[in-house]
Design a protein around this motif. Structure first.
Motif, PDB file in Angstrom:
ATOM      1  N   GLY A 227      71.368 105.696  52.185  1.00 46.96           N
ATOM      2  CA  GLY A 227      71.780 106.729  52.605  1.00 46.96           C
ATOM      3  C   GLY A 227      71.659 107.483  53.362  1.00 46.96           C
ATOM      4  O   GLY A 227      71.710 108.514  54.196  1.00 46.96           O
ATOM      5  N   GLY A 228      71.489 106.403  54.518  1.00 48.17           N
ATOM      6  CA  GLY A 228      71.363 106.192  55.809  1.00 48.17           C
ATOM      7  C   GLY A 228      70.158 105.840  56.591  1.00 48.17           C
ATOM      8  O   GLY A 228      69.368 105.468  55.795  1.00 48.17           O
ATOM      9  N   ALA A 229      70.428 105.471  58.408  1.00 49.70           N
ATOM     10  CA  ALA A 229      69.294 105.370  58.999  1.00 49.70           C
ATOM     11  C   ALA A 229      68.113 106.321  58.816  1.00 49.70           C
ATOM     12  O   ALA A 229      68.216 106.964  58.666  1.00 49.70           O
ATOM     13  CB  ALA A 229      70.018 104.597  59.808  1.00 49.70           C
TER      14      ALA A 229
ATOM     15  N   GLU B 295      61.433 119.649  62.744  1.00 54.11           N
ATOM     16  CA  GLU B 295      62.820 120.517  63.464  1.00 54.11           C
ATOM     17  C   GLU B 295      62.531 120.193  65.100  1.00 54.11           C
ATOM     18  O   GLU B 295      64.218 119.923  65.042  1.00 54.11           O
ATOM     19  CB  GLU B 295      62.079 122.095  63.072  1.00 54.11           C
ATOM     20  CG  GLU B 295      62.481 122.514  61.585  1.00 54.11           C
ATOM     21  CD  GLU B 295      61.665 122.916  61.169  1.00 54.11           C
ATOM     22  OE1 GLU B 295      62.320 123.515  59.258  1.00 54.11           O
ATOM     23  OE2 GLU B 295      61.261 123.824  61.624  1.00 54.11           O
ATOM     24  N   LEU B 296      61.699 119.639  65.313  1.00 52.78           N
ATOM     25  CA  LEU B 296      61.597 119.672  66.621  1.00 52.78           C
ATOM     26  C   LEU B 296      62.164 117.848  67.475  1.00 52.78           C
ATOM     27  O   LEU B 296      63.033 117.919  68.010  1.00 52.78           O
ATOM     28  CB  LEU B 296      60.150 119.238  67.449  1.00 52.78           C
ATOM     29  CG  LEU B 296      59.853 121.071  67.446  1.00 52.78           C
ATOM     30  CD1 LEU B 296      58.994 121.482  67.617  1.00 52.78           C
ATOM     31  CD2 LEU B 296      60.646 121.926  68.405  1.00 52.78           C
ATOM     32  N   PHE B 297      61.723 117.343  66.534  1.00 55.10           N
ATOM     33  CA  PHE B 297      62.017 116.045  66.774  1.00 55.10           C
ATOM     34  C   PHE B 297      62.793 114.558  65.959  1.00 55.10           C
ATOM     35  O   PHE B 297      63.150 114.153  66.463  1.00 55.10           O
ATOM     36  CB  PHE B 297      60.531 114.894  67.076  1.00 55.10           C
ATOM     37  CG  PHE B 297      59.665 115.482  68.170  1.00 55.10           C
ATOM     38  CD1 PHE B 297      59.616 115.597  69.605  1.00 55.10           C
ATOM     39  CD2 PHE B 297      58.328 116.587  67.964  1.00 55.10           C
ATOM     40  CE1 PHE B 297      58.302 116.403  70.019  1.00 55.10           C
ATOM     41  CE2 PHE B 297      57.472 117.280  68.400  1.00 55.10           C
ATOM     42  CZ  PHE B 297      58.027 117.341  69.686  1.00 55.10           C
ATOM     43  N   ALA B 298      62.813 114.596  64.722  1.00 57.12           N
ATOM     44  CA  ALA B 298      63.334 113.989  64.097  1.00 57.12           C
ATOM     45  C   ALA B 298      64.899 113.296  64.426  1.00 57.12           C
ATOM     46  O   ALA B 298      66.131 114.420  65.175  1.00 57.12           O
ATOM     47  CB  ALA B 298      64.000 114.195  62.592  1.00 57.12           C
ATOM     48  N   PRO B 299      65.834 112.624  64.648  1.00 56.95           N
ATOM     49  CA  PRO B 299      66.200 111.559  65.312  1.00 56.95           C
ATOM     50  C   PRO B 299      67.605 112.039  64.744  1.00 56.95           C
ATOM     51  O   PRO B 299      67.730 112.602  63.358  1.00 56.95           O
ATOM     52  CB  PRO B 299      66.524 110.178  65.646  1.00 56.95           C
ATOM     53  CG  PRO B 299      65.396 110.082  64.413  1.00 56.95           C
ATOM     54  CD  PRO B 299      64.204 111.208  64.594  1.00 56.95           C
ATOM     55  N   THR B 300      69.201 112.142  65.067  1.00 56.68           N
ATOM     56  CA  THR B 300      70.386 112.397  64.066  1.00 56.68           C
ATOM     57  C   THR B 300      70.723 111.152  63.520  1.00 56.68           C
ATOM     58  O   THR B 300      70.665 110.222  64.561  1.00 56.68           O
ATOM     59  CB  THR B 300      71.336 112.819  65.182  1.00 56.68           C
ATOM     60  OG1 THR B 300      71.203 114.450  65.991  1.00 56.68           O
ATOM     61  CG2 THR B 300      72.595 113.332  65.040  1.00 56.68           C
ATOM     62  N   VAL B 301      70.983 111.773  62.147  1.00 54.20           N
ATOM     63  CA  VAL B 301      71.321 110.772  61.710  1.00 54.20           C
ATOM     64  C   VAL B 301      72.469 110.809  60.734  1.00 54.20           C
ATOM     65  O   VAL B 301      72.402 112.146  60.071  1.00 54.20           O
ATOM     66  CB  VAL B 301      70.084 109.468  60.899  1.00 54.20           C
ATOM     67  CG1 VAL B 301      69.353 109.115  61.491  1.00 54.20           C
ATOM     68  CG2 VAL B 301      69.075 110.541  60.089  1.00 54.20           C
ATOM     69  N   THR B 302      72.868 109.967  59.849  1.00 50.16           N
ATOM     70  CA  THR B 302      74.287 110.647  59.032  1.00 50.16           C
ATOM     71  C   THR B 302      73.659 109.923  57.466  1.00 50.16           C
ATOM     72  O   THR B 302      72.903 109.004  57.388  1.00 50.16           O
ATOM     73  CB  THR B 302      74.970 109.784  58.779  1.00 50.16           C
ATOM     74  OG1 THR B 302      75.897 109.716  60.031  1.00 50.16           O
ATOM     75  CG2 THR B 302      75.966 109.865  57.679  1.00 50.16           C
ATOM     76  N   GLY B 303      72.673 111.143  56.764  1.00 51.93           N
ATOM     77  CA  GLY B 303      73.036 111.048  55.570  1.00 51.93           C
ATOM     78  C   GLY B 303      73.941 112.011  54.101  1.00 51.93           C
ATOM     79  O   GLY B 303      74.574 111.275  54.560  1.00 51.93           O
ATOM     80  N   LEU B 304      73.132 112.038  53.487  1.00 53.49           N
ATOM     81  CA  LEU B 304      73.462 112.731  52.096  1.00 53.49           C
ATOM     82  C   LEU B 304      73.268 113.694  51.852  1.00 53.49           C
ATOM     83  O   LEU B 304      72.115 114.388  52.127  1.00 53.49           O
ATOM     84  CB  LEU B 304      73.470 111.592  50.693  1.00 53.49           C
ATOM     85  CG  LEU B 304      73.807 110.717  50.998  1.00 53.49           C
ATOM     86  CD1 LEU B 304      72.868 109.560  49.494  1.00 53.49           C
ATOM     87  CD2 LEU B 304      75.173 110.357  50.824  1.00 53.49           C
ATOM     88  N   THR B 305      74.116 115.047  51.460  1.00 62.47           N
ATOM     89  CA  THR B 305      74.886 116.199  50.470  1.00 62.47           C
ATOM     90  C   THR B 305      76.082 116.097  49.735  1.00 62.47           C
ATOM     91  O   THR B 305      75.605 115.066  49.550  1.00 62.47           O
ATOM     92  CB  THR B 305      75.358 117.217  52.109  1.00 62.47           C
ATOM     93  OG1 THR B 305      74.542 118.561  51.606  1.00 62.47           O
ATOM     94  CG2 THR B 305      76.317 116.871  52.291  1.00 62.47           C
TER      95      THR B 305
ATOM     96  N   ASN C  72      78.394 112.350  53.042  1.00 62.75           N
ATOM     97  CA  ASN C  72      77.915 112.561  54.793  1.00 62.75           C
ATOM     98  C   ASN C  72      78.229 113.431  55.165  1.00 62.75           C
ATOM     99  O   ASN C  72      78.568 114.517  55.064  1.00 62.75           O
ATOM    100  CB  ASN C  72      78.397 110.987  54.925  1.00 62.75           C
ATOM    101  CG  ASN C  72      78.464 109.602  54.078  1.00 62.75           C
ATOM    102  OD1 ASN C  72      78.005 110.015  53.089  1.00 62.75           O
ATOM    103  ND2 ASN C  72      78.989 108.720  54.782  1.00 62.75           N
ATOM    104  N   ALA C  73      76.677 113.732  55.591  1.00 68.26           N
ATOM    105  CA  ALA C  73      75.824 115.152  56.546  1.00 68.26           C
ATOM    106  C   ALA C  73      75.527 114.127  57.631  1.00 68.26           C
ATOM    107  O   ALA C  73      74.748 113.189  57.162  1.00 68.26           O
ATOM    108  CB  ALA C  73      75.527 115.710  56.162  1.00 68.26           C
TER     109      ALA C  73
ATOM    110  N   SER D 184      82.891 110.204  51.487  1.00 68.54           N
ATOM    111  CA  SER D 184      81.471 109.786  51.706  1.00 68.54           C
ATOM    112  C   SER D 184      81.832 108.399  52.140  1.00 68.54           C
ATOM    113  O   SER D 184      83.084 108.169  51.452  1.00 68.54           O
ATOM    114  CB  SER D 184      81.483 109.843  49.444  1.00 68.54           C
ATOM    115  OG  SER D 184      82.788 109.864  48.723  1.00 68.54           O
ATOM    116  N   GLY D 185      81.131 107.035  52.072  1.00 70.16           N
ATOM    117  CA  GLY D 185      80.760 106.258  52.701  1.00 70.16           C
ATOM    118  C   GLY D 185      80.317 105.701  53.363  1.00 70.16           C
ATOM    119  O   GLY D 185      79.189 106.148  53.260  1.00 70.16           O
ATOM    120  N   PRO D 186      79.905 104.247  54.081  1.00 68.77           N
ATOM    121  CA  PRO D 186      79.315 103.565  54.642  1.00 68.77           C
ATOM    122  C   PRO D 186      78.770 104.813  56.050  1.00 68.77           C
ATOM    123  O   PRO D 186      80.283 105.031  56.660  1.00 68.77           O
ATOM    124  CB  PRO D 186      79.395 102.964  54.748  1.00 68.77           C
ATOM    125  CG  PRO D 186      80.580 101.919  54.490  1.00 68.77           C
ATOM    126  CD  PRO D 186      81.745 103.900  54.392  1.00 68.77           C
ATOM    127  N   SER D 187      77.731 104.975  55.722  1.00 61.87           N
ATOM    128  CA  SER D 187      76.835 106.104  56.960  1.00 61.87           C
ATOM    129  C   SER D 187      77.541 105.659  58.568  1.00 61.87           C
ATOM    130  O   SER D 187      77.341 106.473  59.585  1.00 61.87           O
ATOM    131  CB  SER D 187      74.824 106.607  57.302  1.00 61.87           C
ATOM    132  OG  SER D 187      74.909 105.642  57.057  1.00 61.87           O
TER     133      SER D 187
END
Length: 907
Positions: free
Chosen positions: A456-458, A544-554, A598-599, A684-687
């Protein structure tokens, strides 16, 4: 313990499988678990994750005396985060003796066994000036797989076909811009895809759990008016999330033309599809492109995420009586939560490419890591144990969370000096300091978005924290007492000022002020009216403050670029191409695999606290003179959250671009921010290559909910026999959510969909209640619990479905006869269904308790007495976390009838 509390919605629990995070949470009013507080004896516990939410698995069950619920805002009393309320678990203060409890539970089908044991010992000491208690707990819960007739095959919510619900198949599917081709049965050639993968039997309805806990507490009167108290806790919870096998999920790979597992027919088809001349150029080509490879590696077994959560918590304090009516309470605590999640059964995608680069069956061209050539063109079972051993690996993520607290509260009263009342005016003032620290440490595999097939992403590392210093005060003033029509009139007020220091460069330092005002009026004894207004706040949590930007699933069921629609609309086709879809894929783009798109999203160090206005207005009736034993309370609640910290829903992100197809622009940011799979145009596909929808966090959201809680209790003795009636019900009028001022204000009460439910996409019926009837006689009692859920319907059925992003073509789920696709044999085939509506549900639980002796109690029970089966709505009717096994397992019981037996020995 909390199921019967009014206003409780499903959070992450034992029925959440795909999307679980190793915790158990509670959600009040459907506003999200991060908007309410879970307390133990009025004190905060260290959260288990970056969202600041407490894991309910750490609560010491055996010592709980009661559960106090405060809904409608409590930030003034308890600080930020209590927007929708507080769940306060109160433990027994002066426990003496020995209490031993053992409970067993098993399903009517013979599986799903669970065991719980608790041993508690306590005693007074020092001539009863002190008390100490020690409690040990152990719980073990076995998994229940989705092999029931209604769940064993994934059923499409849109076609009613029972089939493989995932595009990632066995045998392998290769997705080209112009076609999706699958290895034929027997492996001789590539043919149009004919069979997806049925992941349901691998998933579970009951999450396996092993819980071990120790709780110790003491208090001691050091001197007259001076009490010392302390508490210590340790909890170790091991939770497993089990989902379908890993694999290759649309990755672009290459294969040599002379690969030993590649027959000449398939080789020639691959070359033709890629425009490579047949013959020597094809046969010896070192890297024939495979644009998008989809293959479940069932030979590895399921993906298992094992979460081990260790919690350490200690609190000490002292209470000092400064004067007869004035006391000072000073306390400090430290809590640490450690979670280690181990992900096993995952394919390492880079190793798949390495194993494809082979010209014989024993040695890869690159022999690093003792590479074994892999066969991706065979049926299930064609990948050998040696190949499996090379392709898979484990991944580990460690999360450490810490909470430091210090508090001092001075409370007392000013005496009674008002001429209209003889009751004292009481007060409480204090200061509080809290410091949160968080650290996430993933290994190299977890950090690589292209490494773990189906993860589901990194998962990227990050560290964050903040501290807050607060000052607060509360006042309760009885204005009138013992007067005609004013048996009691009491006013209350409170204020809390909070100063936050966020530990990150560029993050703003912010302050918040929350305040409240309320009144209770008792015109005559037995009739009391109450009202309260509060300005509540919620500060952004660490995630909400610090999480790095990643590609996951929605979750996206369907979207505008799918199918032939772009062929007849040049503007739509241009937009799809601008989003990364190959021109050759126009007219052939399919919906996201398994309804999961993917989102891309992450934290935002610039977001600010939410602000909420909460109102409650109610009445309590205790007509003891007319109906002894009767108590009725009714309360209206209204909660509005402004500047809510939210991200856009999938429908919002799509509507921003495609809301008006004719006006959609191939150059607008709303459209070009959507990034498609470069191999086939899907969302959808590889993140690592498919970033999907952009859903960043903002302060642009808004929530609004209102409704009525009703509780009623009646108890009466008929000689030696007793009758007790209890009712807890909630009518929810609205639960509205909008991600931004320009997005639709979506009211989800009574509706379900992937977009409904701002927390986990859970169902919130308009009316829910629980009613318990208990009959008792000397030494025995019989209790029946009736649980009611009102009917709900698919969101596309709403009168304003167009504003919600639906069209006449996609507003309906399937209604008709369920059919089997190739390779499927669902027990529901041939049945007529309507996935657009779930009727009202009623469950009945039966409990029989025997007091064999004063020291020995035996309890026998049956849950879901009539074996009510859950509603079937298919696999795409809700979000992945909320909907599983063709139903909503956190809302409706997927396990059927169960039986439990418990014994309690107390001395």
């Amino acid at each position: 313990m909390i199921r019967g509390l009014p206003g409780v919605s499903p959070g992450v629990g034992s029925q959440v499988n795909n999307g679980a995070n190793g915790t158990n949470t509670v959600d009040l009013r459907g506003l999200g678990a991060q908007r309410n507080l879970v307390l133990l004896d009025g004190n905060r516990l260290v959260p288990s994750r970056a969202d600041g939410v407490v894991d309910l698995n750490v609560i010491p069950l055996a010592l709980i005396d009661r559960v106090d619920l405060l809904t409608g805002g409590a930030s003034t009393t308890y600080g930020a985060d209590a927007v929708s309320g507080v769940v306060n678990f109160i433990t027994k203060r002066n426990f003496t003796g020995l209490d031993v409890r053992f409970a067993n539970k098993i399903l009517g089908t013979g599986d799903g066994y669970s065991f719980r044991g608790d041993i508690t010992v306590g005693a007074n000491f020092a001539d009863d000036r002190g008390n100490a208690v020690l409690s040990f707990g152990y719980t073990k819960v076995d998994p229940v797989y989705q092999i029931q007739p209604f769940s064993i095959f994934g059923i499409s919510s849109t076609t009613g076909r029972a089939s493989g619900a995932s595009f990632t198949s066995v045998p392998t599917t290769i997705s080209f811009p112009t076609a999706d081709l699958q290895v034929a049965n027997g492996g001789g050639s590539l043919v149009p895809q004919y069979q997806g993968f049925n992941f349901n039997p691998y998933n579970i309805f009951q999450t396996p759990l092993i819980r071990k806990s120790i709780y110790a507490a003491t208090h001691y009167d050091v001197a007259d008016g001076v009490e010392f108290y302390a508490r210590g806790m340790f909890s170790q919870n091991t939770v497993q999330s089990i989902i379908a096998p890993s694999g290759v999920f649309g990755n672009a790979l290459t294969i040599p033309g002379n690969n030993p597992y590649l027959n000449s027919t398939i080789r020639d088809q691959l070359c033709t599809a890629n425009g490579i001349p047949l013959g020597a150029t094809c046969n010896t080509n070192p890297a024939i492109p495979l644009p998008g490879v989809y293959r479940r590696l069932v030979e590895i077994g399921p993906r298992v995420s094992t979460y081990q959560n260790n919690l350490y918590d200690a609190r000490i304090g002292t209470k000092i009586d400064i004067a007869k009516s004035t006391s000072l309470d000073i306390s400090a605590s430290y809590g640490r939560s450690e979670q280690t999640s181990t992900q096993s059964g995952y394919v390492i995608t880079q190793r798949v490419q390495q194993a494809l680069n082979a010209t014989n069956t024993t040695t890869c061209i690159d022999t690093t890591g003792n590479c074994v050539p892999v066969n991706l063109f065979g049926a299930a079972g064609s990948i050998t144990p040696a190949q499996v051993a090379f392709l898979q690996a484990q991944s580990t993520i460690r999360i450490n969370t810490e909470l430091y607290q210090a508090r001092a509260v001075l409370s007392g009263d000013f005496g009674s000096f008002l001429p209209t009342s003889d009751k004292a005016i009481s007060y409480a003032v204090g200061v509080e300091y809290r410091k949160y620290k968080y650290d996430r440490i993933p290994d190299a595999f977890a950090q690589d978005p292209s490494a773990l097939g189906g993860a589901g992403g990194a998962t990227l590392p990050f560290t964050g924290g903040y501290d807050v210093t607060e000052g607060f005060g509360e006042l309760i003033a009885p204005i009138v007492t013992d007067k005609p029509f004013f048996n009691d009139l009491t006013l209350e007020a409170g204020i809390r000022y909070s100063s936050y220091n966020v530990q990150a460069a560029g993050s703003p330092h912010f302050n918040t002020t929350t305040y409240k005002g309320g009144a209770t009026w008792e015109p005559v004894k037995g009739v009391r009216f109450r009202g309260n207004y509060q300005r509540a706040v919620r500060a952004p949590n660490i995630g909400e403050l610090f999480a790095p930007t990643v590609t996951g699933l929605t979750n996206v069921r369907t979207e505008p670029c799918v199918g032939t629609a772009p062929l007849s609309n040049a503007n739509l086709a241009a937009v799809c191409i601008a989003q990364g879809a190959p021109a050759a894929s126009i007219g052939l783009i399919q919906n996201p695999s398994a309804g999961q798109a993917n989102a891309t999203a992450g934290g935002n160090a610039l977001i600010k606290p939410e602000k909420a206005d909460t109102f409650t207005l109610g009445a309590v009736f205790t007509p003891s003179q007319f109906v002894p034993g009767l108590s009725i309370s009714v309360d209206y609640f209204d909660i509005k959250v402004n500047q809510a910290i939210t991200s856009a829903l999938p429908s919002d992100a799509l509507n921003a671009c495609f809301g008006n197809i004719t006006a959609a622009s191939a150059t607008s940011a709303a459209c070009t921010s959507i990034r498609r799979n470069p191999a086939n145009g899907r969302l959808s596909g590889p993140s690592a290559t498919t970033f999907g929808l952009q859903t960043p966090l903002t302060n642009n959201g808004r929530y609004a909910t209102d409704g009525i809680d009703l509780t009623a209790d009646y108890g009466h003795k008929f000689g030696e026999f007793g009758l007790d009636l209890n009712f807890r019900g909630t009518w929810t009028n609205h639960l509205q959510f909008s991600a931004s001022p320009t997005s639709v204000s979506r009211d989800c009460v009574g509706y379900f969909s992937v977009n409904c439910g701002p927390s986990l996409g859970q169902i919130l019926p308009e009316l829910t209640w629980q009613q318990r009837t208990t009959l008792s006689a000397p030494g025995v009692s019989l209790s029946v619990l009736w649980r009611h859920l009102d009917s709900v319907q698919y969101e596309g059925q709403a009168p304003d479905y167009v504003a919600r992003g639906f069209t006449a073509a996609n507003r309906n789920l399937f209604s008709g006869v369920v059919t089997n696709a190739a390779g499927a044999s669902s027990a529901l085939a041939g049945q007529t269904v309507n996935f657009n509506r779930i009727p009202a549900y009623n469950y009945f639980d039966l409990t029989l308790q025997f007091e064999v002796a004063k020291e020995f109690v035996l309890t026998l029970g049956t849950q879901n007495l009539f074996n009510k089966q859950p509603p079937v709505v298919g696999g795409q009717a809700g979000s992945t976390a909320a909907g599983s096994g063709n139903t909503f397992p956190s809302t409706y019981d997927p396990l059927g009838r169960s039986f439990n037996a418990a014994v309690r020995v107390k001395f």
